[in-house]
Write a protein that holds these residues in place. Structure first.
Motif, short mmCIF file in Angstrom:
data_model
loop_
_atom_site.label_atom_id
_atom_site.label_comp_id
_atom_site.label_asym_id
_atom_site.label_seq_id
_atom_site.Cartn_x
_atom_site.Cartn_y
_atom_site.Cartn_z
N GLY A 45 26.76 31.37 29.18
CA GLY A 45 25.93 31.10 30.35
C GLY A 45 24.46 30.88 30.06
N LYS A 46 24.06 30.87 28.80
CA LYS A 46 22.64 30.71 28.45
C LYS A 46 22.23 29.24 28.56
CE LYS A 46 22.36 34.61 25.21
NZ LYS A 46 23.76 35.05 25.33
N CYS A 47 20.98 29.05 29.00
CA CYS A 47 20.36 27.73 29.02
C CYS A 47 19.21 27.73 28.01
CB CYS A 47 19.81 27.39 30.40
SG CYS A 47 21.02 27.46 31.73
N GLY A 48 18.90 26.54 27.47
CA GLY A 48 17.76 26.51 26.56
C GLY A 48 17.62 25.21 25.82
N ILE A 49 16.50 25.15 25.07
CA ILE A 49 16.14 23.97 24.30
C ILE A 49 16.83 24.03 22.94
CG2 ILE A 49 14.22 22.64 23.36
CD1 ILE A 49 14.09 22.91 26.39
N GLY A 50 17.34 22.88 22.50
CA GLY A 50 17.97 22.81 21.20
C GLY A 50 17.00 22.38 20.11
N PRO A 51 17.37 22.57 18.84
CA PRO A 51 16.51 22.20 17.70
C PRO A 51 16.57 20.71 17.42
CG PRO A 51 18.56 23.14 16.90
CD PRO A 51 18.63 23.22 18.40
N TYR A 52 15.99 19.91 18.31
CA TYR A 52 16.13 18.46 18.24
C TYR A 52 14.80 17.79 18.58
CZ TYR A 52 17.97 13.80 19.47
OH TYR A 52 18.21 12.45 19.55
N LYS A 53 14.37 16.87 17.72
CA LYS A 53 13.12 16.14 17.88
C LYS A 53 11.95 17.10 18.14
CE LYS A 53 15.04 11.65 19.20
NZ LYS A 53 15.03 10.55 20.20
N ASN A 54 11.21 16.93 19.24
CA ASN A 54 10.00 17.74 19.49
C ASN A 54 10.25 18.90 20.46
OD1 ASN A 54 8.11 16.26 17.82
ND2 ASN A 54 8.32 14.61 19.32
N GLN A 55 11.52 19.22 20.70
CA GLN A 55 11.93 20.39 21.48
C GLN A 55 11.28 20.46 22.87
OE1 GLN A 55 11.12 23.39 18.28
NE2 GLN A 55 13.30 23.84 18.56
#
Length: 259
Positions: free
Chosen positions: A27-37
């Motif tokens: 159920g977690k939401c978040g930014i992935g380690p991709y481009k400039n985040q």
């Protein structure tokens, strides 16, 4: 510009794929380690969201370049959010279900709308990127509110849980093999014998143990009599070493003796 990622199309709305990803991420939401985040910068009354990707309740969204967002000059408490609105409809060329939103409050930061879009496959979920205040002089009190998904830790956790399940299954299998957890069909035997008992008299029948069974490694769990004058077998309870049971006019005794 925001893009939704499901099989390289903008339809974005595959509920089973979203359910699987959301369950995997607990159920977690978040930014992935991709481009400039999706790093956020500000200048005057404008915010700019850099390239990157975010997962919101199992749905992956990409900012492919960068997007400027004008916040206004009114005196307000503001939250910059990405809104997923499954009550809207996408096309293959237009992602209508996802957009940047600035939600404002006059005296305090507003409450975001976060319905269960996974269970319902409908409704609105707003994921917070930043909060700040606006005025005629520009943006102040800026707070970066992004959260980040650590995929390496998630993968390690999955591996750990998978190993624990395997160890539990191996232990159960070992118990099956040594017979401590389960009894197999070969652990049971049925013995039958016939004898005649006259009225008001006593009779007996001796039966040998099957191969592998002895007084010390087995127990009788039932004893049945099929009387000529009766109608089929009748059984009496559980026997340990020796016990009696009364059923109708028949009394029977079962003895386990050494071979």
């Amino acid at each position: 510009m925001l893009k939704g990622h499901v099989f390289s199309k903008q339809i974005f709305e595959n509920p089973i794929f979203a359910l699987w990803i959301d369950t995997l991420l607990d159920g977690k939401c978040g930014i992935g380690p991709y481009k400039n985040q999706m790093k956020i910068t500000k200048s005057g009354n404008t915010l700019t969201v850099a390239s990157g990707t975010v997962c919101i309740r199992g749905r992956f969204i990409e900012e492919d370049t960068s997007t400027p967002i004008v916040a206004g000059t009114d005196n307000a408490y503001c939250i910059l959010a990405i809104e997923v609105n499954l009550d809207k409809e996408n096309t293959e060329s237009q992602l209508n279900q996802v957009s940047y939103k600035i939600i404002k409050g006059s005296s305090s930061y507003p409450t975001l709308t976060q319905t269960d879009i996974v269970k319902n496959n409908a409704g609105i979920y707003q994921y917070e990127l930043a909060r700040f205040r606006t005025s005629s002089s520009g943006i102040t009190d800026f707070q970066d509110r992004r959260t980040f998904l650590d995929f390496n830790s998630i993968y390690t956790q999955i591996q750990t849980e998978y190993r624990a399940i395997l160890e539990e299954l191996e232990e159960e299998l070992a118990n099956v093999k040594d017979g401590s957890a389960y009894k197999l069909k070969s652990d049971f035997a049925k013995l039958e014998g016939n004898f005649t008992v006259n009225q008001s008299s006593v009779g007996s029948k001796t039966l040998n143990y099957p191969s592998g069974f002895t007084k010390d490694n087995c127990v009788a769990i039932a004893c049945g009599i099929d009387a000529v004058a009766g109608k089929g077998y009748n059984y009496v309870g559980q026997y340990n070493d020796s016990s009696d049971g009364l059923n109708s006019s028949f009394t029977r005794r079962l003895n386990l003796r050494r071979q």
